[in-house]
Design an enzyme around this catalytic site. Structure first.
Site, PDB file in Angstrom:
ATOM      1  N   HIS A   1       0.509  -1.258   0.353  1.00 43.96           N
ATOM      2  CA  HIS A   1       0.158   0.099   0.484  1.00 43.96           C
ATOM      3  C   HIS A   1       0.506   1.108  -0.334  1.00 43.96           C
ATOM      4  O   HIS A   1       1.663   1.270   0.360  1.00 43.96           O
ATOM      5  CB  HIS A   1      -0.795  -0.167   0.931  1.00 43.96           C
TER       6      HIS A   1
ATOM      7  N   ASP B   1       3.656  -5.097   3.846  1.00 42.55           N
ATOM      8  CA  ASP B   1       5.451  -5.313   3.657  1.00 42.55           C
ATOM      9  C   ASP B   1       5.472  -6.399   3.976  1.00 42.55           C
ATOM     10  O   ASP B   1       6.598  -6.979   3.637  1.00 42.55           O
ATOM     11  CB  ASP B   1       6.124  -4.010   5.121  1.00 42.55           C
TER      12      ASP B   1
END
Ligand code: NAG
Ligand code: NAG
Length: 480
Positions: A97, A379
């Site tokens: 994102h 991540d």
């Protein structure tokens, strides 16, 4: 005349900066073999020829700014590069994102005032921002698997909520989408103009920031798309492991990795001192301050050029930031060396890699479905995939990072397919553990798709070092 020259100079400077920043990214990407044992650090080779001296000392602030990924001049990218007789068959995009508000607050301080509404004439700009907002307001719940349909389609709070995507985050992915559009649609005609719903595969975790990032990228890629042709699936697991999430050995690797992290932190007296000082400033016990993961919030201050918080006891400052960030970099270095995270990653990334090669295999058979796949993730999704592919030296996934798998067909030998892997626009194919020796063994210019298949079906488990040859056995190995 003078003005014009100055303009040209600025343009040249911008191009140079973009190039230097890309080169620096190359620089830290040193491949490590995962498939073989006992590979010494000497046999690692740099991606770029070493220009005279050793790489620069890692600068924590420079690293942090790369992580912010502040939108600026268009970057150079290597997506879509192949010899002319190759035809693009399918593309699989994994994104983190975009820029978000922190997930934690620094206790007893005012949280940074960042506006998460989208405003076309506020920086960072994007020419499609206004059209994006208007298109999102026409979206309907039918395009989303439950519970995604309860999420807002774009960020909209005047004071960001925790973890909310910011305008920067939206712009980052509009840019990503536009870049992929120019390469994959305009140049390579991956999809026909009248593309259909089943030619896309869209999947996101259940956070508003991942859904909104996926929508921004999709809007950049297919402006004014028909909402009736869009369907986002919901992925409950950040590892995107769908029905194959149960894997006890993976969890054991993770526990050992966390223990390693903890021990490294204890050894760093400067870090402990820094947390102590910061805890005094905000007047909470050191333990509580540390648990609030202040680096996440400090990065937000840095990325948004908002000064660090102060109390009447003093201010959190750049020196504190540098110590914590330097420790993070050191932690990543030890993480690569100790390989516990690699074990975790090989098992953690297997299901999504297996799913991806399945999709690619169907495309090699001439099926026309799911030619463009988008996984909007975190991540903690991208990092294990990078590590499992043997790209553990790649930088930690920055905001709006993109990892792309391209599948190509040789028009001269239609039965032969090849893959390319790109991370943030850099071609890393020949640094993956399944293709790093390719040039030594084969005259072919591209990495054969079979290499990736063999890696996912078998070599990933060989790399774990046990005798397992499949996911189930590797996940249930006794006496690990
Ligand atoms: C950051 O903020 C300071 C003032 O708070 C300003 O002088 C500076 O130009 C800003 N930097 C950027 C890159 O916007
Ligand atoms: C891998 O994919 C195949 C289908 O392509 C599927 O049958 C198999 O169960 C998958 N394995 C895992 C561990 O996800």
């Amino acid at each position: 005349m003078l003005f014009r020259n100055r303009f040209l100079l600025l343009l040249a400077l911008a191009a140079l900066l973009a190039f230097v920043s890309l080169s620096l990214q190359f620089f830290h990407l040193i491949p490590v073999s995962t498939a073989k044992n006992g590979v010494s650090s000497k046999s690692r080779k740099r991606i770029m020829p070493d220009p005279v001296t050793e790489p620069p000392v890692t600068d924590p602030v420079y690293e942090a700014l790369l992580y912010c990924n502040i939108p600026s001049v268009a970057e150079r990218s290597m997506e879509g590069h192949a010899p002319h007789h190759f035809k693009l068959v399918s593309v699989h995009v994994f994104i983190r994102h975009g820029d978000r508000y922190p997930l934690y607050v620094i206790p007893k301080t005012k949280r940074p005032e960042i506006d998460c509404t989208l405003v076309a004439n506020r920086k960072p700009y994007h020419p499609k921002l206004e059209a994006f907002i208007s298109h999102m307001s026409k979206g309907s719940g039918a395009s989303f698997e439950s519970p995604l349909n309860s999420l807002p389609l774009y960020p909209n709070h005047p004071l960001c909520e925790m973890g909310e995507l910011t305008q920067t985050g939206v712009v980052q992915h509009l840019q990503n989408g536009q870049l992929l559009r120019d390469i994959y649609l305009k140049k390579h005609k991956l999809l026909p103009n009248d593309w259909s719903a089943d030619q896309l595969y869209l999947e996101t975790t259940g956070k508003s920031r991942t859904l909104q990032s996926g929508l921004a990228l999709l809007y950049g890629f297919l402006p004014d798309f028909d909402w009736k042709k869009i369907y986002f699936r919901h992925q409950p697991s950040a590892l995107f492991c769908s029905g194959s999430c149960y894997c006890p050995v993976r969890n054991q690797y993770l526990e050992k990795e966390q223990r390693r992290q903890y021990l490294l932190r204890l050894k760093n007296s400067q870090l402990e001192k820094t947390y102590g000082e910061m805890a005094k400033i905000v007047d909470v016990p050191t333990k509580q301050l540390r648990a609030a993961n202040p680096i996440d919030s400090m990065l937000c201050h840095l990325c948004h050029n908002v000064s660090f918080p102060c109390t009447r006891n003093g201010c959190v400052d750049m020196e504190h930031f540098k110590v914590i960030k330097t420790h993070q970099i050191e932690d990543e270095r030890e993480r690569r060396e100790k390989k516990l995270y690699l074990g975790y990653s090989l098992l953690g990334a297997h299901p999504i890699l297996n799913q991806t090669i399945g999709r690619m295999q169907r495309a090699t058979e001439g099926r026309k479905e799911e030619l463009f796949a988008l996984y909007s993730a975190h991540d903690v999704t991208l990092s294990p995939v990078l590590s499992a592919l043997g790209l553990s030296e790649a930088r930690f996934p920055r905001f709006a990072a993109r990892l792309i798998f391209e599948l190509w067909q040789d028009r001269e030998k239609p039965n032969e397919h090849s893959v390319r892997i790109l991370y943030n626009g850099v071609d890393v194919t020949f640094h993956t553990s399944f293709c790093q020796d390719h040039h030594k063994r084969s005259p072919k210019p591209m990495c054969p798709f079979e290499n990736l298949v063999r890696f996912v079906k078998r070599d990933m488990f060989v790399a774990l070092g046990g005798s397992s040859t499949n996911y189930y056995d590797a996940c249930h190995r006794e006496g690990f």
